[in-house]
Write a protein that holds these residues in place. Structure first.
Motif, PDB file in Angstrom:
ATOM      1  N   GLN A  85       0.836  -1.207   0.000  1.00 46.28           N
ATOM      2  CA  GLN A  85       0.000   0.000   0.000  1.00 46.28           C
ATOM      3  C   GLN A  85       0.867   1.252   0.000  1.00 46.28           C
ATOM      4  N   ASN A  86       1.940   1.236   0.788  1.00 48.25           N
ATOM      5  CA  ASN A  86       2.858   2.387   0.813  1.00 48.25           C
ATOM      6  C   ASN A  86       3.531   2.579  -0.545  1.00 48.25           C
ATOM      7  N   ALA A  87       3.943   1.495  -1.167  1.00 44.75           N
ATOM      8  CA  ALA A  87       4.588   1.587  -2.476  1.00 44.75           C
ATOM      9  C   ALA A  87       3.630   2.155  -3.516  1.00 44.75           C
ATOM     10  N   VAL A  88       2.366   1.767  -3.461  1.00 40.82           N
ATOM     11  CA  VAL A  88       1.370   2.297  -4.400  1.00 40.82           C
ATOM     12  C   VAL A  88       1.175   3.782  -4.147  1.00 40.82           C
ATOM     13  N   SER A  89       1.038   4.176  -2.878  1.00 36.56           N
ATOM     14  CA  SER A  89       0.793   5.590  -2.580  1.00 36.56           C
ATOM     15  C   SER A  89       2.001   6.459  -2.918  1.00 36.56           C
ATOM     16  N   LEU A  90       3.199   5.901  -2.857  1.00 33.90           N
ATOM     17  CA  LEU A  90       4.406   6.646  -3.227  1.00 33.90           C
ATOM     18  C   LEU A  90       4.698   6.567  -4.720  1.00 33.90           C
ATOM     19  N   LYS A  91       3.791   5.904  -5.461  1.00 36.92           N
ATOM     20  CA  LYS A  91       3.916   5.725  -6.914  1.00 36.92           C
ATOM     21  C   LYS A  91       5.189   4.962  -7.284  1.00 36.92           C
ATOM     22  N   GLU A  92       5.578   4.028  -6.417  1.00 36.78           N
ATOM     23  CA  GLU A  92       6.710   3.152  -6.685  1.00 36.78           C
ATOM     24  C   GLU A  92       6.239   1.810  -7.248  1.00 36.78           C
ATOM     25  N   LEU A  93       4.930   1.622  -7.272  1.00 34.43           N
ATOM     26  CA  LEU A  93       4.354   0.367  -7.713  1.00 34.43           C
ATOM     27  C   LEU A  93       3.116   0.682  -8.543  1.00 34.43           C
ATOM     28  N   ALA A  94       2.958  -0.037  -9.635  1.00 32.27           N
ATOM     29  CA  ALA A  94       1.803   0.192 -10.509  1.00 32.27           C
ATOM     30  C   ALA A  94       1.255  -1.154 -10.963  1.00 32.27           C
ATOM     31  N   PRO A  95      -0.017  -1.203 -11.313  1.00 32.70           N
ATOM     32  CA  PRO A  95      -0.599  -2.454 -11.802  1.00 32.70           C
ATOM     33  C   PRO A  95       0.067  -2.898 -13.109  1.00 32.70           C
ATOM     34  N   VAL A  96       0.175  -4.189 -13.300  1.00 32.22           N
ATOM     35  CA  VAL A  96       0.806  -4.744 -14.490  1.00 32.22           C
ATOM     36  C   VAL A  96       0.087  -4.271 -15.749  1.00 32.22           C
TER      37      VAL A  96
END
Length: 174
Positions: A85-96
């Motif tokens: 969740q933190n990675a998504v909110s920091l825009k470090e992770l995105a859906p494939v």
């Protein structure tokens, strides 16, 4: 306490009466291998007390579950969920699916730019023959096909990123 002899084996009913549980509960503990009623009563009592301590400490639970292990597993899963969740909110992770869409659009734009190279070279260097322009176009098409055939496994492979494929190193004489 009554005058039971704890140096001798006890029946399940007698042991249940001693510790305040039913004969069926004792039978269940025997069936799970917690107690051995063929052992002297004092030894069975010690095993029963040890079992109770393990349960109270959270190191053992009914059945095959280990409560401490289950709690640790749950805590690990919660830690992973929060990290994601933190990675998504920091825009470090995105859906494939989003990454595939972005890479597809970028690849299409790059392909268009590569296709325009032979015409640009023809305009800038009018002295080149049609055969030479065609050779440049063929080389661009070959490289574009190599890139189009790449997979995620290719991109993860250290050799693919560190070493350039010797077949792409052919020089074109000007």
């Amino acid at each position: 306490m009554s005058d039971r002899d704890l140096t001798k084996p006890m029946t399940q009913a007698d042991f249940g009466s001693l510790v305040g549980i039913s004969q069926q509960a004792v039978g269940n503990l025997v069936g799970r291998g917690v107690l051995d009623t063929s052992a002297p009563g004092l030894q069975v009592l010690h095993a029963y007390c040890s079992h109770l301590r393990e349960q109270a400490a959270g190191r053992a639970a009914s059945g095959d579950l280990d409560l401490a292990t289950e709690r640790a597993g749950l805590a690990r899963e919660q830690r992973i969920r929060v990290a994601l969740q933190n990675a998504v909110s920091l825009k470090e992770l995105a859906p494939v699916a989003l990454l595939e869409e972005v890479l597809s659009k970028a690849g299409a734009r790059i392909a268009g730019m590569l296709d325009a190279i032979p015409g640009g070279v023809r305009r800038r260097v009018p002295a080149l023959s049609a055969e030479e322009i065609s050779t440049i176009g063929a080389e661009i098409a070959r490289v574009r096909n190599i890139v189009a055939a790449m997979s995620l496994a290719d991109l993860r492979d250290e050799e693919a990123t560190d070493d350039v494929d010797e077949s792409t190193e052919e020089e074109i004489d000007p």
